[in-house]
Design a protein around this motif. Structure first.
Motif, PDB file in Angstrom:
ATOM      1  N   PHE A   1       0.829  -1.208   0.000  1.00 56.60           N
ATOM      2  CA  PHE A   1       0.000   0.000   0.000  1.00 56.60           C
ATOM      3  C   PHE A   1       0.862   1.256   0.000  1.00 56.60           C
ATOM      4  CE2 PHE A   1      -2.101   3.521   2.112  1.00 56.60           C
ATOM      5  CZ  PHE A   1      -3.272   3.625   1.367  1.00 56.60           C
ATOM      6  N   LEU A   2       1.836   1.304   0.891  1.00 54.80           N
ATOM      7  CA  LEU A   2       2.638   2.519   1.033  1.00 54.80           C
ATOM      8  C   LEU A   2       3.460   2.811  -0.220  1.00 54.80           C
ATOM      9  CD1 LEU A   2       3.767   1.961   4.719  1.00 54.80           C
ATOM     10  CD2 LEU A   2       2.265   3.786   3.902  1.00 54.80           C
ATOM     11  N   ALA A   3       4.092   1.774  -0.778  1.00 57.56           N
ATOM     12  CA  ALA A   3       4.918   1.985  -1.969  1.00 57.56           C
ATOM     13  C   ALA A   3       4.081   2.355  -3.179  1.00 57.56           C
ATOM     14  CB  ALA A   3       5.735   0.727  -2.261  1.00 57.56           C
ATOM     15  N   SER A   4       2.814   1.889  -3.192  1.00 58.22           N
ATOM     16  CA  SER A   4       1.933   2.172  -4.328  1.00 58.22           C
ATOM     17  C   SER A   4       1.144   3.463  -4.148  1.00 58.22           C
ATOM     18  CB  SER A   4       0.948   1.005  -4.529  1.00 58.22           C
ATOM     19  OG  SER A   4       1.628  -0.208  -4.727  1.00 58.22           O
ATOM     20  N   ASN A   5       1.209   4.055  -2.953  1.00 56.25           N
ATOM     21  CA  ASN A   5       0.424   5.260  -2.662  1.00 56.25           C
ATOM     22  C   ASN A   5       1.272   6.284  -1.905  1.00 56.25           C
ATOM     23  OD1 ASN A   5      -2.631   4.502  -3.329  1.00 56.25           O
ATOM     24  ND2 ASN A   5      -1.675   2.711  -2.386  1.00 56.25           N
ATOM     25  N   GLU A   6       2.417   6.599  -2.454  1.00 57.09           N
ATOM     26  CA  GLU A   6       3.308   7.535  -1.755  1.00 57.09           C
ATOM     27  C   GLU A   6       2.716   8.935  -1.678  1.00 57.09           C
ATOM     28  OE1 GLU A   6       7.473   7.392  -2.189  1.00 57.09           O
ATOM     29  OE2 GLU A   6       7.548   5.285  -2.743  1.00 57.09           O
ATOM     30  N   ASP A   7       1.783   9.253  -2.565  1.00 55.33           N
ATOM     31  CA  ASP A   7       1.105  10.548  -2.463  1.00 55.33           C
ATOM     32  C   ASP A   7       0.222  10.595  -1.219  1.00 55.33           C
ATOM     33  OD1 ASP A   7      -0.474   8.550  -3.639  1.00 55.33           O
ATOM     34  OD2 ASP A   7      -1.844  10.020  -4.507  1.00 55.33           O
ATOM     35  N   VAL A   8      -0.444   9.470  -0.911  1.00 58.21           N
ATOM     36  CA  VAL A   8      -1.242   9.379   0.315  1.00 58.21           C
ATOM     37  C   VAL A   8      -0.329   9.422   1.531  1.00 58.21           C
ATOM     38  CG1 VAL A   8      -2.793   7.908   1.679  1.00 58.21           C
ATOM     39  CG2 VAL A   8      -3.105   8.108  -0.806  1.00 58.21           C
ATOM     40  N   LEU A   9       0.795   8.719   1.448  1.00 56.69           N
ATOM     41  CA  LEU A   9       1.743   8.687   2.563  1.00 56.69           C
ATOM     42  C   LEU A   9       2.226  10.083   2.922  1.00 56.69           C
ATOM     43  CD1 LEU A   9       3.640   7.345   4.562  1.00 56.69           C
ATOM     44  CD2 LEU A   9       5.180   6.808   2.663  1.00 56.69           C
ATOM     45  N   ARG A  10       2.500  10.898   1.924  1.00 48.30           N
ATOM     46  CA  ARG A  10       2.978  12.265   2.200  1.00 48.30           C
ATOM     47  C   ARG A  10       1.965  13.078   2.990  1.00 48.30           C
ATOM     48  NH1 ARG A  10       5.293  11.669  -2.981  1.00 48.30           N
ATOM     49  NH2 ARG A  10       3.396  12.413  -4.002  1.00 48.30           N
ATOM     50  N   ARG A  11       0.689  12.724   2.869  1.00 46.65           N
ATOM     51  CA  ARG A  11      -0.367  13.489   3.544  1.00 46.65           C
ATOM     52  C   ARG A  11      -0.767  12.881   4.884  1.00 46.65           C
ATOM     53  NH1 ARG A  11      -2.832  12.717  -1.640  1.00 46.65           N
ATOM     54  NH2 ARG A  11      -4.523  11.531  -0.665  1.00 46.65           N
ATOM     55  N   THR A  12      -0.162  11.742   5.255  1.00 45.28           N
ATOM     56  CA  THR A  12      -0.592  11.022   6.452  1.00 45.28           C
ATOM     57  C   THR A  12       0.139  11.533   7.689  1.00 45.28           C
ATOM     58  OG1 THR A  12      -1.070   9.074   5.109  1.00 45.28           O
ATOM     59  CG2 THR A  12      -0.865   8.741   7.486  1.00 45.28           C
ATOM     60  N   VAL A  13      -0.618  11.932   8.678  1.00 43.71           N
ATOM     61  CA  VAL A  13      -0.078  12.571   9.884  1.00 43.71           C
ATOM     62  C   VAL A  13       0.175  11.553  10.994  1.00 43.71           C
ATOM     63  CG1 VAL A  13      -0.581  14.281  11.690  1.00 43.71           C
ATOM     64  CG2 VAL A  13      -1.211  14.739   9.305  1.00 43.71           C
ATOM     65  N   ALA A  14      -0.671  10.532  11.085  1.00 43.28           N
ATOM     66  CA  ALA A  14      -0.554   9.545  12.168  1.00 43.28           C
ATOM     67  C   ALA A  14      -1.269   8.269  11.751  1.00 43.28           C
ATOM     68  CB  ALA A  14      -1.160  10.089  13.466  1.00 43.28           C
ATOM     69  N   ALA A  15      -0.931   7.172  12.420  1.00 40.75           N
ATOM     70  CA  ALA A  15      -1.586   5.886  12.175  1.00 40.75           C
ATOM     71  C   ALA A  15      -1.668   5.125  13.486  1.00 40.75           C
ATOM     72  CB  ALA A  15      -0.822   5.075  11.124  1.00 40.75           C
ATOM     73  N   ILE A  16      -2.417   4.033  13.473  1.00 41.02           N
ATOM     74  CA  ILE A  16      -2.488   3.130  14.624  1.00 41.02           C
ATOM     75  C   ILE A  16      -2.698   1.720  14.086  1.00 41.02           C
ATOM     76  CG2 ILE A  16      -4.984   3.407  14.972  1.00 41.02           C
ATOM     77  CD1 ILE A  16      -4.397   3.265  18.029  1.00 41.02           C
ATOM     78  N   ASN A  17      -2.096   0.737  14.719  1.00 43.51           N
ATOM     79  CA  ASN A  17      -2.127  -0.647  14.264  1.00 43.51           C
ATOM     80  C   ASN A  17      -2.838  -1.512  15.298  1.00 43.51           C
ATOM     81  OD1 ASN A  17      -1.494  -3.091  12.926  1.00 43.51           O
ATOM     82  ND2 ASN A  17       0.414  -3.294  14.071  1.00 43.51           N
ATOM     83  N   LEU A  18      -3.819  -2.315  14.854  1.00 40.41           N
ATOM     84  CA  LEU A  18      -4.558  -3.216  15.749  1.00 40.41           C
ATOM     85  C   LEU A  18      -4.153  -4.652  15.439  1.00 40.41           C
ATOM     86  CD1 LEU A  18      -6.467  -0.617  15.222  1.00 40.41           C
ATOM     87  CD2 LEU A  18      -8.251  -2.031  16.221  1.00 40.41           C
ATOM     88  N   ASP A  19      -3.563  -5.326  16.400  1.00 40.19           N
ATOM     89  CA  ASP A  19      -3.100  -6.695  16.190  1.00 40.19           C
ATOM     90  C   ASP A  19      -3.355  -7.503  17.459  1.00 40.19           C
ATOM     91  OD1 ASP A  19      -1.838  -9.031  15.465  1.00 40.19           O
ATOM     92  OD2 ASP A  19       0.018  -8.085  14.810  1.00 40.19           O
ATOM     93  N   MET A  20      -4.236  -8.493  17.401  1.00 45.04           N
ATOM     94  CA  MET A  20      -4.539  -9.351  18.550  1.00 45.04           C
ATOM     95  C   MET A  20      -5.087  -8.538  19.727  1.00 45.04           C
ATOM     96  SD  MET A  20      -1.164 -11.850  18.442  1.00 45.04           S
ATOM     97  CE  MET A  20      -1.634 -12.615  20.004  1.00 45.04           C
ATOM     98  N   VAL A  21      -6.264  -7.998  19.566  1.00 48.32           N
ATOM     99  CA  VAL A  21      -6.794  -7.090  20.584  1.00 48.32           C
ATOM    100  C   VAL A  21      -7.959  -7.668  21.373  1.00 48.32           C
ATOM    101  CG1 VAL A  21      -6.061  -5.053  19.290  1.00 48.32           C
ATOM    102  CG2 VAL A  21      -8.367  -5.979  18.928  1.00 48.32           C
ATOM    103  N   GLY A  22      -8.511  -8.823  20.952  1.00 44.89           N
ATOM    104  CA  GLY A  22      -9.772  -9.268  21.529  1.00 44.89           C
ATOM    105  C   GLY A  22      -9.698 -10.341  22.582  1.00 44.89           C
ATOM    106  N   GLU A  23      -8.516 -10.667  23.055  1.00 43.89           N
ATOM    107  CA  GLU A  23      -8.353 -11.806  23.952  1.00 43.89           C
ATOM    108  C   GLU A  23      -9.224 -11.761  25.200  1.00 43.89           C
ATOM    109  OE1 GLU A  23      -4.697 -12.241  21.488  1.00 43.89           O
ATOM    110  OE2 GLU A  23      -6.138 -10.708  22.023  1.00 43.89           O
ATOM    111  N   ASN A  24      -9.813 -12.914  25.515  1.00 46.41           N
ATOM    112  CA  ASN A  24     -10.401 -13.133  26.831  1.00 46.41           C
ATOM    113  C   ASN A  24      -9.213 -13.331  27.775  1.00 46.41           C
ATOM    114  OD1 ASN A  24     -11.260 -14.650  29.190  1.00 46.41           O
ATOM    115  ND2 ASN A  24     -13.203 -14.976  28.148  1.00 46.41           N
ATOM    116  N   GLN A  25      -8.959 -12.362  28.622  1.00 47.02           N
ATOM    117  CA  GLN A  25      -7.717 -12.363  29.396  1.00 47.02           C
ATOM    118  C   GLN A  25      -7.623 -13.541  30.354  1.00 47.02           C
ATOM    119  OE1 GLN A  25      -7.295  -8.401  31.120  1.00 47.02           O
ATOM    120  NE2 GLN A  25      -6.427  -7.647  29.202  1.00 47.02           N
TER     121      GLN A  25
END
Length: 680
Positions: free
Chosen positions: A315-339
């Motif tokens: 995505f990033l390499a194919s959309n470097e114009d979008v990347l230049r305009r991106t201020v922040a991001a957040i990544n969700l990975d394994m968030v739903g665990e029954n603790q």
């Protein structure tokens, strides 16, 4: 505004709706670049369209000859069926059936002949060691062993002519999991061939219980076991799908949320939970904005569901114009665990430290508000009903690409860790907790909307909270260092060794404190990118930075006192001077080297060819520097084309505690050979 946004998103977010999305996604076999992950992407796309959300599926080529920065594309893979049958004593015992359990096959396995093969299985104790094959004839047979399937296949199949491999690998995570905690579970394993046309290996994964039964058969005197194996799979030029949805803003600047969609069926928490929570987060924000409860954001909010790592590169390499305009991001990975079931803790993992950014402080600030759930009896303190923490950057997911300074987007990660069922067939929907999906989803929605529409008051509040939170986070890191010193001293042989431990620990404390203070103050300064400057924010920023500096001085002194106590000394003055490494020649050489990266983003080794010669050199390097864990990703992050390797060595010591400049030089030279850095 943060408090109001959080209140509204908590009211609108539907935990059961998120759970239903997770359950549906878990029903797809979501291997990277496969029909199954495409079907999951189409499901998300259709669901969002029904909600009136602007969405599209981006399709990129999955075939040889395409590259996104350092990531090589690879062919699509599809498996129709596979089975492994034990043929002993006139009986047929099916050990693996792809139709029943997808992780019983090593993903991206090559096909057998259509009719399958009837052969024998040979036991190799250590299939990753060439010496283990001495005196054994494995040609045309299956090799049964334990370890990394790809490494075993590289020897057994590619070098010694075996037909395939069978493993009973179950990676342990003490104290949460040993191999017999999941006696009938199967480890998720995959091949990543650089050239699918030449890839001949297939592999099966048996459970620990099955593995022990096979070992008993071999130990009873059987040298080979009769087996039947069949894999109906194929590689072909195909496509890699990314689902992209947006909530339009008033400007072309963007903030982004990422959730990886891949992993075998069921893989519920990893990462159907992140993908499902994000689906409900976009629905929540879209509904609030449509109703007028929240104004249209200033920045556009983008949501991405993609294959882990490879999708971010694509995505990033194919959309470097979008990347230049991106201020922040957040990544969700394994968030739903029954603790209670998974043994996990919900974490905000801070972004890459080499890139100053507000993402870590903003996400930690929102987490702090979410933990204020239940008042005590006196109603003078609030407690959380779930385990949580804020941790330093560790990596291992898409945020390590977005947050790379050469990419330039501050990107924390939401994750639960550890997880008893991680990367196994036991990662099923019953291990997912709707409440934890709500925690992750409302945090994400609030993070995105705040990053898209922050006011100076928001920026000032985050700066204040960053200063307050610094003490606890830095103290935890420093306590880990003194705890390690206590453990090492208890094992020391003689006073000289104790003195060395104290001297090295004192240096580590000083370097770490200075590093943590400098980076957090830089993070606070970056808040100016979040919201327009104002007198209120400038005052808060200055006060926060001053508070962080003073806190660092206090923690330095406190840690030295603790170290003296650990050593049984009466006073800090009795501590030896900080250790100074004797590496003058290495430092001189390092001062003359300026690493220049060959690619934007961290170097990806997925599906890349590595020569046998280079593998041998790396093996010799690891043998030479046993116990030295080179922080390779961090080295890349700090290599900006201007810093010398000596300067980077100092930064790495401050960030990770690693100090061995000679080893760093040798490793850098090996990475130049591998193409990670440009030759000088």
């Amino acid at each position: 505004m943060i408090h109001e946004t959080l209140r509204l998103t908590k009211e609108e977010f539907q935990p059961r709706g998120a759970f239903n999305c997770v359950a549906k996604l878990a029903s797809f076999h979501r291997v990277q670049c496969s029909p199954g992950i495409r079907d999951a992407a189409r499901y998300i796309h259709a669901y969002l369209k029904e909600q009136g959300i602007q969405t599209e599926i981006l399709s990129l080529p999955a075939k040889h000859g395409v590259r996104w920065w350092s990531q090589e594309s690879f062919p699509e893979w599809f498996c129709r069926d596979a089975e492994l049958v034990l043929l002993e004593d006139g009986k047929r015992e099916r050990l693996c059936a792809f139709s029943e359990q997808k992780t019983s096959l090593v993903q991206r396995s090559a096909p057998t002949p259509p009719e399958g093969i009837t052969t024998t299985m040979v036991f190799v104790e250590n299939g990753e060691d060439p010496k283990s094959y001495e005196g054994l004839d494995v040609k045309g047979k299956l090799v049964f062993s334990r370890g990394t399937a790809a490494e075993i296949a590289a020897l057994a199949v590619d070098k010694f002519g075996a037909a395939g491999v069978v493993v009973d690998t179950m990676r342990e995570q003490p104290p949460v999991r040993d191999r017999f905690d999941l006696p009938d579970g199967r480890q998720y394993l995959s091949f990543w061939p650089a050239n699918a046309e030449n890839h001949k290996a297939f592999g099966f994964v048996v459970s620990p219980r099955q593995g022990e039964a096979l070992r008993r058969l071999f130990s009873s005197g059987k040298r080979e076991l009769a087996v039947f194996a069949r894999v109906d799979s194929e590689y072909f030029d195909g496509s890699l799908e990314i689902v992209s949805a947006i909530i339009p803003g008033e400007t072309d600047e963007e903030v982004t949320a990422v959730a990886h969609l891949c992993h075998p069926e069921p893989s519920a928490n990893d990462n159907a939970s992140g993908a499902g929570a994000l689906m409900e987060a976009v629905r929540t924000l879209s509904a609030l904005i449509a109703k007028g409860s929240l104004p249209k954001p200033r920045r556009t909010i983008r949501f991405l569901w993609l294959p882990e790592m490879t999708g971010s590169y694509a995505f990033l390499a194919s959309n470097e114009d979008v990347l230049r305009r991106t201020v922040a991001a957040i990544n969700l990975d394994m968030v739903g665990e029954n603790q209670a079931l998974c043994g996990s803790t919900f974490m905000v993992e801070r972004p890459v430290a080499a890139l100053a950014g507000f993402g870590g402080d903003l996400s930690a600030c929102i987490l702090g508000l979410l933990t204020k759930e239940v008042d005590n009896l006196a109603r003078n303190h609030s407690n959380s009903t779930f385990r949580y923490s804020v941790s330093p950057f560790s990596g291992g997911s898409d945020h390590n690409i977005w947050g790379d300074p050469s990419v330039g987007v501050t990107c924390p990660m939401l994750i639960q860790w550890p997880d008893k069922f991680y990367h196994t067939s036991e990662d099923t929907i019953d291990k997912v907790d709707p409440k934890m999906l709500a925690v992750a989803g409302t945090l994400t929605a609030t993070y995105l909307y705040t990053a898209a529409t922050a006011t100076p008051a928001d920026a000032a509040y985050i700066a204040d909270q960053a200063a307050v939170g610094f003490a606890g986070e830095a103290s935890a890191i420093l306590s880990h260092i003194t705890d390690k010193a206590r453990e090492d001293i208890s094992k020391a042989k003689g006073q000289d060794e104790v003195t060395t431990i104290l001297a090295k620990t004192r240096r580590t404390i000083e370097k770490r404190v200075a590093f943590l203070s400098e980076r957090r103050r830089a993070d606070v300064a970056s808040l100016v990118k979040l919201a327009p400057d104002s007198v209120m924010f400038c005052q808060a920023r200055s006060a926060a930075q001053e508070h962080i500096a003073k806190t660092a001085d206090y923690l330095w002194a406190k840690s030295l006192r603790e170290l003296a106590t650990v050593a049984g000394l009466k006073d800090v003055s009795e501590l030896p001077a900080p250790w100074r490494p004797e590496e003058e020649e290495a430092l001189k050489r390092a001062s003359e080297i300026v690493p220049k990266r060959a690619f934007r983003g961290p170097y990806s080794g997925i599906s890349r060819e590595t020569s046998a010669e280079h593998k041998e050199k790396m093996k010799a390097f690891r043998e030479k520097y046993k116990g030295a864990s080179i922080p390779s990703a961090y080295l890349q992050y700090w290599a900006d084309g201007n810093r010398t390797l000596a300067e980077i060595a100092d930064l790495l010591e401050g960030e990770t505690g690693f100090r061995n400049t000679e080893a760093l030089i040798e490793y850098y030279e090996l990475m130049v050979e591998q193409g990670v850095y440009l030759a000088e």
